[in-house]
Design a protein around this motif. Sequence first.
Motif, PDB file in Angstrom:
ATOM      1  N   UNK A  26       0.843  -1.210   0.000  1.00  0.00           N
ATOM      2  CA  UNK A  26       0.000   0.000   0.000  1.00  0.00           C
ATOM      3  C   UNK A  26       0.869   1.247   0.000  1.00  0.00           C
ATOM      4  N   UNK A  27       2.001   1.206   0.700  1.00  0.00           N
ATOM      5  CA  UNK A  27       2.923   2.345   0.685  1.00  0.00           C
ATOM      6  C   UNK A  27       3.540   2.559  -0.689  1.00  0.00           C
ATOM      7  N   UNK A  28       3.586   1.505  -1.515  1.00  0.00           N
ATOM      8  CA  UNK A  28       4.105   1.625  -2.878  1.00  0.00           C
ATOM      9  C   UNK A  28       3.044   2.087  -3.874  1.00  0.00           C
ATOM     10  N   UNK A  29       1.847   2.363  -3.395  1.00  0.00           N
ATOM     11  CA  UNK A  29       0.804   2.896  -4.272  1.00  0.00           C
ATOM     12  C   UNK A  29      -0.136   1.877  -4.855  1.00  0.00           C
ATOM     13  N   UNK A 163      -8.800  -1.867  -8.539  1.00  0.00           N
ATOM     14  CA  UNK A 163      -7.778  -1.724  -9.573  1.00  0.00           C
ATOM     15  C   UNK A 163      -7.358  -0.279  -9.831  1.00  0.00           C
ATOM     16  N   UNK A 164      -7.712   0.623  -8.951  1.00  0.00           N
ATOM     17  CA  UNK A 164      -7.319   2.024  -9.115  1.00  0.00           C
ATOM     18  C   UNK A 164      -6.028   2.319  -8.381  1.00  0.00           C
ATOM     19  N   UNK A 165      -4.900   1.921  -8.948  1.00  0.00           N
ATOM     20  CA  UNK A 165      -3.611   2.035  -8.266  1.00  0.00           C
ATOM     21  C   UNK A 165      -3.029   3.444  -8.415  1.00  0.00           C
ATOM     22  N   UNK A 166      -2.643   4.030  -7.298  1.00  0.00           N
ATOM     23  CA  UNK A 166      -2.057   5.375  -7.335  1.00  0.00           C
ATOM     24  C   UNK A 166      -0.752   5.406  -8.112  1.00  0.00           C
ATOM     25  N   UNK A 167      -0.043   4.279  -8.180  1.00  0.00           N
ATOM     26  CA  UNK A 167       1.223   4.217  -8.917  1.00  0.00           C
ATOM     27  C   UNK A 167       1.031   3.950 -10.410  1.00  0.00           C
ATOM     28  N   UNK A 168      -0.216   3.793 -10.847  1.00  0.00           N
ATOM     29  CA  UNK A 168      -0.582   3.544 -12.249  1.00  0.00           C
ATOM     30  C   UNK A 168      -0.056   2.209 -12.772  1.00  0.00           C
ATOM     31  N   UNK A 169       0.137   1.239 -11.867  1.00  0.00           N
ATOM     32  CA  UNK A 169       0.524  -0.104 -12.296  1.00  0.00           C
ATOM     33  C   UNK A 169      -0.567  -0.696 -13.183  1.00  0.00           C
ATOM     34  N   UNK A 288       9.673  -4.019  -0.613  1.00  0.00           N
ATOM     35  CA  UNK A 288       8.639  -4.697  -1.405  1.00  0.00           C
ATOM     36  C   UNK A 288       8.459  -6.140  -0.961  1.00  0.00           C
ATOM     37  N   UNK A 289       8.455  -6.353   0.368  1.00  0.00           N
ATOM     38  CA  UNK A 289       8.145  -7.651   0.962  1.00  0.00           C
ATOM     39  C   UNK A 289       9.084  -8.760   0.504  1.00  0.00           C
ATOM     40  N   UNK A 290      10.345  -8.405   0.245  1.00  0.00           N
ATOM     41  CA  UNK A 290      11.345  -9.410  -0.082  1.00  0.00           C
ATOM     42  C   UNK A 290      11.574  -9.662  -1.554  1.00  0.00           C
ATOM     43  N   UNK A 291      10.858  -8.955  -2.428  1.00  0.00           N
ATOM     44  CA  UNK A 291      11.009  -9.143  -3.874  1.00  0.00           C
ATOM     45  C   UNK A 291      11.486  -7.851  -4.516  1.00  0.00           C
ATOM     46  N   UNK A 292      12.424  -7.948  -5.447  1.00  0.00           N
ATOM     47  CA  UNK A 292      12.762  -6.781  -6.262  1.00  0.00           C
ATOM     48  C   UNK A 292      11.559  -6.450  -7.134  1.00  0.00           C
TER      49      UNK A 292
END
Length: 297
Positions: A26-29, A163-169, A288-292
Amino acid sequence: MASTALALDHVGICARALTPMTDAFEALGFALSPIAQQSGRRTPGGPVELYGSGNRCAFLRHGYIELLGILEPGLFDNDVGKFSDRYEGLHILALGMDDAEANLARMRRGGIEIAGVAHLQRPVEAGGPIAKFSRLPYPDAPEGRLQLIQHVTPELVWQPRWMGHANKADALTEMVLVSADAASSAARLSKLTGLVLEPRQEGGFLLRFPGGARVAGPEAPAMETRVAILSPGDLPGTFPGVAIPALPFMAGIYVQTSDGNAAVRALLGKLPLQELADGALMVPPSHAAGAALVFHP
């Protein structure tokens, strides 16, 4: 209909505790779906039972990212505990198909000992409708959970309200696996998917998935996605500074954004992002929870 894998459907990030992972994403958007406790059949034809594992997901127009933790330690946890004891991070790779029976027949012809099509189901939210999947897991793969998946109820899984991601993923485009025996891991994935390996220019091997409309989401386009299989020495050139906790190791993912990474730069500018080629930005595993996690245009 096809008897091969068609698309990168989703990846699963595992830890014993779900909340720290969801807080990080969530902190990553990312906008995440509500907590859903899993249930399913441990064997084909077996009874449906409640599992101790549960998830929240970041659903994209193409594919999704699943965050998996243990909600009830006394129940069967669907291997989340075993995976997390190796390392916390990526352990699940699910590849989209559109014909489970045809892929089952192909896998059996190739010598993969598989009992049949497995089934999993979970409520999309507490008290909500039940989403159903058909799965073909590769038995006892050392790389983690490698599986083909066909969504029976995709419209229940990918809902616009999540599906409304602030980071535009917008799309899950690639997963990177590292193995001490990259050739064997690559051959196993080729056997699972029915697709031909090719050499990767930066080292290792590559599987390209041709895509299929609606295979990895009800609005998913038919787009190419990929899995890269690297030797340990290839990793620094791909994910600089990422440490290897164990081998084999699902190291990270690429996510395409719809705005050329403008929102990522604005939202995450205070994080230690790594600038990669062609405008891509890597979030280190510690955030990112252990993943690049690489965002790319």
